[in-house]
Design a protein around this motif. Structure first.
Motif, short mmCIF file in Angstrom:
data_model
loop_
_atom_site.label_atom_id
_atom_site.label_comp_id
_atom_site.label_asym_id
_atom_site.label_seq_id
_atom_site.Cartn_x
_atom_site.Cartn_y
_atom_site.Cartn_z
N GLY A 1 -18.53 16.04 19.17
CA GLY A 1 -18.94 16.99 17.58
C GLY A 1 -17.92 16.84 16.84
O GLY A 1 -17.72 17.30 15.84
N VAL A 2 -16.47 16.00 17.18
CA VAL A 2 -15.42 15.90 16.12
C VAL A 2 -15.74 14.82 15.27
O VAL A 2 -15.85 13.73 15.60
N GLY A 3 -15.38 15.00 13.72
CA GLY A 3 -15.43 13.94 12.85
C GLY A 3 -16.94 13.37 12.73
O GLY A 3 -16.92 12.22 12.23
N VAL A 4 -17.93 13.96 13.17
CA VAL A 4 -19.48 13.51 12.92
C VAL A 4 -19.48 13.44 11.50
O VAL A 4 -20.13 12.25 11.07
N ASN A 5 -19.29 14.11 10.64
CA ASN A 5 -19.53 13.91 9.07
C ASN A 5 -18.69 12.96 8.54
O ASN A 5 -18.67 12.75 7.26
N ALA A 6 -17.56 12.50 9.19
CA ALA A 6 -16.65 11.40 8.74
C ALA A 6 -16.77 10.27 9.49
O ALA A 6 -15.49 9.67 9.79
N GLN A 7 -17.84 9.78 9.88
CA GLN A 7 -17.87 8.53 10.72
C GLN A 7 -17.45 7.33 10.11
O GLN A 7 -16.89 6.56 10.60
N LYS A 8 -17.72 7.47 8.91
CA LYS A 8 -17.63 6.17 7.97
C LYS A 8 -16.10 5.93 7.72
O LYS A 8 -15.41 4.92 7.86
N GLN A 9 -15.26 6.93 7.64
CA GLN A 9 -14.08 7.00 7.14
C GLN A 9 -13.31 6.80 8.59
O GLN A 9 -12.18 6.18 8.41
N LEU A 10 -13.59 7.34 9.61
CA LEU A 10 -13.11 7.05 10.93
C LEU A 10 -13.17 5.68 11.30
O LEU A 10 -12.01 5.09 11.72
N LEU A 11 -14.06 5.19 11.07
CA LEU A 11 -14.50 3.48 11.34
C LEU A 11 -13.42 2.69 10.42
O LEU A 11 -12.88 1.66 11.00
N TYR A 12 -13.27 2.96 9.28
CA TYR A 12 -12.55 2.46 8.24
C TYR A 12 -10.84 2.62 8.99
O TYR A 12 -10.09 1.69 8.88
N GLY A 13 -10.70 3.95 9.51
CA GLY A 13 -9.33 4.09 9.88
C GLY A 13 -8.85 3.30 11.39
O GLY A 13 -8.22 2.67 11.43
N VAL A 14 -10.15 3.07 12.14
CA VAL A 14 -9.95 2.37 13.53
C VAL A 14 -9.90 0.96 12.81
O VAL A 14 -8.97 0.15 13.49
N LEU A 15 -10.57 0.28 11.82
CA LEU A 15 -10.54 -1.10 11.41
C LEU A 15 -9.00 -1.34 10.74
O LEU A 15 -8.23 -2.33 10.96
N THR A 16 -8.38 -0.37 10.15
CA THR A 16 -7.22 -0.53 9.33
C THR A 16 -6.14 -0.61 10.56
O THR A 16 -4.92 -1.28 10.61
N LEU A 17 -6.26 0.43 11.56
CA LEU A 17 -5.20 0.44 12.55
C LEU A 17 -5.24 -0.70 13.60
O LEU A 17 -4.38 -1.44 13.90
N THR A 18 -6.42 -1.30 13.75
CA THR A 18 -6.61 -2.66 14.28
C THR A 18 -5.72 -3.56 13.68
O THR A 18 -5.24 -4.46 14.27
N ILE A 19 -6.06 -3.73 12.43
CA ILE A 19 -5.46 -4.81 11.59
C ILE A 19 -4.02 -4.71 11.53
O ILE A 19 -2.97 -5.91 11.80
N VAL A 20 -3.45 -3.43 11.22
CA VAL A 20 -2.07 -3.21 11.10
C VAL A 20 -1.28 -3.63 12.44
O VAL A 20 -0.46 -4.43 12.88
N GLY A 21 -2.00 -3.02 13.82
CA GLY A 21 -1.59 -3.45 14.95
C GLY A 21 -1.48 -4.73 15.35
O GLY A 21 -0.62 -5.26 15.95
N SER A 22 -2.55 -5.45 15.05
CA SER A 22 -2.62 -7.02 15.34
C SER A 22 -1.75 -7.90 14.55
O SER A 22 -0.97 -8.79 14.87
N LEU A 23 -1.28 -7.29 13.22
CA LEU A 23 -0.32 -7.94 12.42
C LEU A 23 1.15 -7.87 13.04
O LEU A 23 1.50 -8.88 13.18
N ILE A 24 1.37 -6.76 13.57
CA ILE A 24 2.56 -6.35 14.18
C ILE A 24 2.69 -7.24 15.40
O ILE A 24 4.02 -7.80 15.57
N PHE A 25 1.69 -7.18 16.29
CA PHE A 25 1.73 -7.97 17.38
C PHE A 25 1.76 -9.65 17.08
O PHE A 25 2.74 -10.14 17.73
N GLY A 26 0.99 -9.87 16.11
CA GLY A 26 1.20 -11.35 15.87
C GLY A 26 2.44 -12.07 15.24
O GLY A 26 2.93 -13.03 15.78
N LEU A 27 3.00 -11.03 14.39
CA LEU A 27 4.22 -11.40 13.86
C LEU A 27 5.34 -11.29 14.88
O LEU A 27 6.13 -12.31 14.99
N ARG A 28 5.41 -10.57 15.79
CA ARG A 28 6.35 -10.61 17.04
C ARG A 28 6.17 -11.40 18.14
O ARG A 28 6.99 -12.16 18.32
#
Length: 131
Positions: A99-126
């Motif tokens: 029941g946490v964040g049910v009303n903000a699922q779209k924003q949470l998914l965008y956050g997941v995608l953003t963190l995935t992109i940032v983390g992947s870029l950091i890993f890739g560059l390293r």
């Protein structure tokens, strides 16, 4: 008697991956399935390659030389992308289940995608800097 207007579903499992007409949540679901399949394939390949350790130092050294090829390095980045997305999305889904964040699922998914992109870029560059 069968209803002549009702057509049988001939696509089956392919509908799971069909992005047409889906909202962002549907895209997130498709990405979750694809990342799960990719990580499962990677796990199998990883276990096979770990078997090289049992074949002695020469076999392992030849594998390490093979693993430094650009295609394999690209595959490693895909594993990181899949792992980050699948793990972070799993946390999002678990939170929603409680029941946490049910009303903000779209924003949470965008956050997941953003963190995935940032983390992947950091890993890739390293990874590129290490080679």
């Amino acid at each position: 008697m069968e209803n002549p207007e009702k057509k049988p579903n001939t696509r089956g499992i392919w509908d799971w991956f069909d992005p047409r007409g889906r909202k962002i949540g549907g895209w997130g679901f498709i990405l979750n399935r694809l990342s799960a399949i990719g990580l499962t394939v990677y796990l199998y390949l990883h276990l096979v390659m770990l078997g090289k350790l049992a074949q002695g130092p020469e076999a392992y050294d030849s594998f390490i030389a093979f693993a430094k090829q650009p295609l394999i390095l690209f595959g490693e980045i895909l594993v990181i992308i899949g792992g980050l997305y699948h793990g972070l999305n799993g946390i999002r889904i678990a939170l929603n289940s409680f029941g946490v964040g049910v009303n903000a699922q779209k924003q949470l998914l965008y956050g997941v995608l953003t963190l995935t992109i940032v983390g992947s870029l950091i890993f890739g560059l390293r990874m590129i800097a290490a080679h």
